[in-house]
Design a protein around this motif. Structure first.
Motif, short mmCIF file in Angstrom:
data_model
loop_
_atom_site.label_atom_id
_atom_site.label_comp_id
_atom_site.label_asym_id
_atom_site.label_seq_id
_atom_site.Cartn_x
_atom_site.Cartn_y
_atom_site.Cartn_z
N LEU A 50 0.82 -1.21 0.00
CA LEU A 50 0.00 0.00 0.00
C LEU A 50 0.85 1.26 0.00
O LEU A 50 0.41 2.31 -0.47
CB LEU A 50 -0.92 0.00 1.22
N GLN A 53 0.95 3.93 -2.92
CA GLN A 53 -0.28 4.00 -3.71
C GLN A 53 -0.92 5.37 -3.54
O GLN A 53 -0.97 5.91 -2.42
CB GLN A 53 -1.26 2.90 -3.26
N ALA A 76 -6.10 1.55 -5.86
CA ALA A 76 -4.92 0.88 -5.30
C ALA A 76 -5.04 -0.64 -5.44
O ALA A 76 -4.07 -1.31 -5.82
CB ALA A 76 -4.76 1.26 -3.83
N ASN A 79 -4.46 -1.80 -9.00
CA ASN A 79 -3.02 -1.81 -9.31
C ASN A 79 -2.36 -3.07 -8.77
O ASN A 79 -1.53 -3.71 -9.45
CB ASN A 79 -2.34 -0.58 -8.71
#
Length: 309
Positions: A50, A53, A76, A79
């Motif tokens: 994370l 992001q 996020a 991705n």
């Protein structure tokens, strides 16, 4: 020889996990810059993914998501989904992307403050909501003698081929518990029921760790339906279930102790059997089922979830 010697042992196997932070290796998931009320708990192994992001900030003691929360989180996760492989011990759950979102409730237990992709719930430690229906049959003396049990499709992403209670399904954002239950009855079991046919019996909370899903902070809303001799019977409909069985209570108990039921369905059936006096409360089973394992995260009210209508 059964896998479990008691229902206490079975329940403890499926719901025993370290408590939320600071006792466990996770960081609180917070919304905005100022809130200190967690909506989830992010495992340390996932935190690094994370970091960086857009709209998500990783601190030493928490992870914060910026507005708009749902969209920021969704981008996020999309991705990270592109990088996920089934063998990845951290991102693996995203391979099972559902395209369904769980509601994330705020501190008041009424307001939905964010929505989260279902397959990521265990990575972020947000509550995963489900609805379950236990269907039962009484004998000529009025005693509960049998239950309807489902055999999951062998093609299911999770727990393929295992046993479930009559009907179960995830509570998606924008729906209610009752509407979810009625829809699942139609789609999974070809049962066209109405709200007044079902009896709501409360909820169960559990905190479990699954390789395929991550940490699951589960809330299961439980319903019951008594089958009548001249009433409809369940039939597989949407491919989620391979077969339905009309199973004697003694066999249900035997298969529970052999660990043939999925964890969430097994817990709801144990709760049903205990409430109906079909198994005894030996070893502190009732307090174990009722124990609050989700401390620190707001529990939505029954009216907010729509348990009755």
């Amino acid at each position: 020889m059964p896998k479990f010697e008691s229902f206490v042992e079975l329940v403890e196997k499926h719901i025993t996990l370290p408590a939320p932070p600071p006792e466990s290796p996770a960081r609180p998931l917070l919304l905005g810059s100022f809130s200190n009320v967690p909506v989830g708990y992010v495992r340390h192994a996932f935190v690094k993914y994370l970091d960086g992001q857009h709209g998500i900030t990783v601190f030493t003691d928490c992870v914060r998501i910026s507005e708009p929360y749902t969209e920021t989180l969704a981008k996020a996760l999309e991705n990270l989904r592109a990088k996920a492989t089934k063998s990845d011990p951290v991102l693996g759950p995203l391979v099972g992307w559902r395209g369904e979102r769980y509601p994330v409730f705020g501190e008041d237990g009424v307001t939905v403050v964010m929505e989260c992709e279902r397959s990521a719930a265990g990575l972020l430690g947000v509550k995963a909501y489900g609805c379950h229906l236990n269907g039962y049959i009484r004998d000529g003396d009025g005693k509960i003698a049998e239950m309807w049990v489902a055999r999951r499709s062998k093609k299911k992403q999770t727990f393929p081929g295992m046993l479930d209670n009559l009907v179960a399904g995830a509570l998606r954002a924008g729906t209610t518990a009752m509407s979810t239950m009625l829809a699942e009855c139609r789609e999974e079991a070809s049962l066209d029921l109405k709200a007044e046919d079902l009896q709501f019996s409360g909820h169960l909370g559990f905190f479990s760790d699954f390789v395929s899903e991550g940490w699951v902070l589960g809330i299961e809303y439980c319903y019951e339906w008594e089958f009548k001799a001249d009433g409809p019977t369940p039939q597989p409909c949407d491919g989620e279930v391979d077969e339905f069985y009309r199973m004697p209570i003694s066999e249900v108990i035997e298969r529970l102790l052999d660990d043939e039921f999925t964890p969430s369905c097994g817990l709801t059936i144990v709760d049903f059997l205990l409430r109906k006096g079909l198994i005894s409360d030996e070893g502190g089973l009732a307090p174990l089922l009722q124990r609050d394992r989700l401390a620190g995260i707001a529990l939505p009210s029954y009216s907010a979830i729509g348990c009755y209508s």
